[in-house]
Design an enzyme around this catalytic site. Structure first.
Site: not given
Ligand SMILES: O=c1[nH]c(=O)c2ncn([C@@H]3O[C@H](COP(=O)(O)OP(=O)(O)OP(=O)(O)O)[C@@H](O)[C@H]3O)c2[nH]1
Ligand SMILES: [Mg+2]
Length: 197
Positions: A9, A12-13, A41, A70, A153, A176, A182
Site C-alpha cells: 500500500k 513510493g514502492k 499485520e 518489506d 520517498f 536509484k 530494491r
Molecule cells: O528512503 C527510503 N527509500 C526507500 O527506498 C525505502 N524503502 C523502504 N523505506 C522505508 O522503510 C519503510 C518500509 O516499511 P514496510 O516495508 O513495512 O512498508 P510500508 O508499511 O510502507 O508498506 P507495505 O508494503 O507494508 O504496504 C518505508 O515506509 C520507508 O520508511 C525506504 N525509505
Molecule cells: Mg508495512
C-alpha cells in the site's frame, strides 16, 4: 503484457515497482488496485519474515502469485534502528517527514565517521501450492545532517548513497533503481523468476 501483483500500500514502492517491472515486460498491480484486501499485520522480527507474511496472506486470499516487499533503514549509531519499524518510526500514521525529523534529532550529535547506515529490502514471492521464495538486497550509505533532494520517498532525502556520491533523493528513478536495495533484490529475482513461476 503479463500482470504481477505486489502486496503493498506504499505509493513510493508501488511507483518504483511499476517502472522496474515495466522494463521486464510485466504490468504491476498493487493493493491500491484491490482496496478490499486487508492490512496484513507485520508481526515478524525480520524483513524476510514480514515479507513472507504479506505475500502469503494476500496470495492465499487472491489464490494467485503475489510478491511482497518489506524494507527499511538500519543505522549503525542507533543500533540498527529504525529497522523493521522504519515505516512507523515516529508513529502509527506512517509519516515520512516525521520519521526523518526523528532520525535527524537522534543523529544530530553523531560525528561524520559514525553515520553509516544501509537500506535493506526483502522480497517474498508466494505462489499457491509452492514454497515461498525470498531474495534480498542492500544499499550502503550515510545519514546526512539535513534533507537534500526531492525525489524518491521515505528517508531518501537524508540518505547519502555511497555508490552515487549523492543523496538518494537527488537521483532519478533509473539511477536509484540501479543501486538501491530494491533494485538489487529485483536483479536477483529477475535471474530466478523463470524457475520460480
Ligand atoms: O528512503 C527510503 N527509500 C526507500 O527506498 C525505502 N524503502 C523502504 N523505506 C522505508 O522503510 C519503510 C518500509 O516499511 P514496510 O516495508 O513495512 O512498508 P510500508 O508499511 O510502507 O508498506 P507495505 O508494503 O507494508 O504496504 C518505508 O515506509 C520507508 O520508511 C525506504 N525509505
Ligand atoms: Mg508495512
Amino acid at each position: 503484457m503479463s500482470e504481477i501483483i505486489i502486496a503493498t500500500k506504499n505509493k513510493g514502492k508501488a511507483e518504483e515497482f511499476k517502472k522496474m517491472f515495466a522494463s521486464l515486460g510485466y504490468e504491476v498491480k498493487t493493493l491500491h488496485d484491490y482496496p478490499d484486501m486487508p492490512d496484513v499485520e507485520e508481526t515478524g522480527t525480520t524483513f524476510e519474515a514480514n515479507a513472507v507474511l504479506k505475500a502469503e496472506e494476500i496470495s492465499r486470499l487472491m489464490n494467485r502469485p503475489v510478491i511482497a516487499d518489506d524494507s527499511g533503514l538500519s543505522i549503525d549509531a542507533l543500533e540498527g534502528r529504525p529497522g523493521i519499524f522504519s515505516a512507523r518510526y515516529a508513529g502509527e500514521d506512517k509519516n515520512d517527514e516525521a520519521n526523518i525529523d526523528k532520525v535527524l534529532e537522534e543523529m544530530k550529535h553523531v560525528p561524520e565517521e559514525k553515520r553509516d547506515a544501509r537500506f535493506y529490502c526483502a522480497l517474498a514471492v508466494a505462489i499457491p501450492g509452492k514454497k515461498t521464495y525470498t531474495v534480498s538486497g542492500t544499499c550502503e550509505g550515510k545519514i546526512l545532517y539535513a534533507r537534500k533532494g526531492t525525489n524518491g520517498f521515505g528517508y531518501d532525502p537524508i540518505f547519502w548513497a555511497n555508490a552515487k556520491n549523492k543523496a538518494m533523493a537527488e537521483l532519478t528513478s533509473e539511477e536509484k533503481a540501479a543501486i538501491s536495495h530494491r533494485g538489487q533484490a529485483l536483479k536477483q529475482l529477475e535471474k530466478d523468476l523463470p524457475t520460480i513461476l
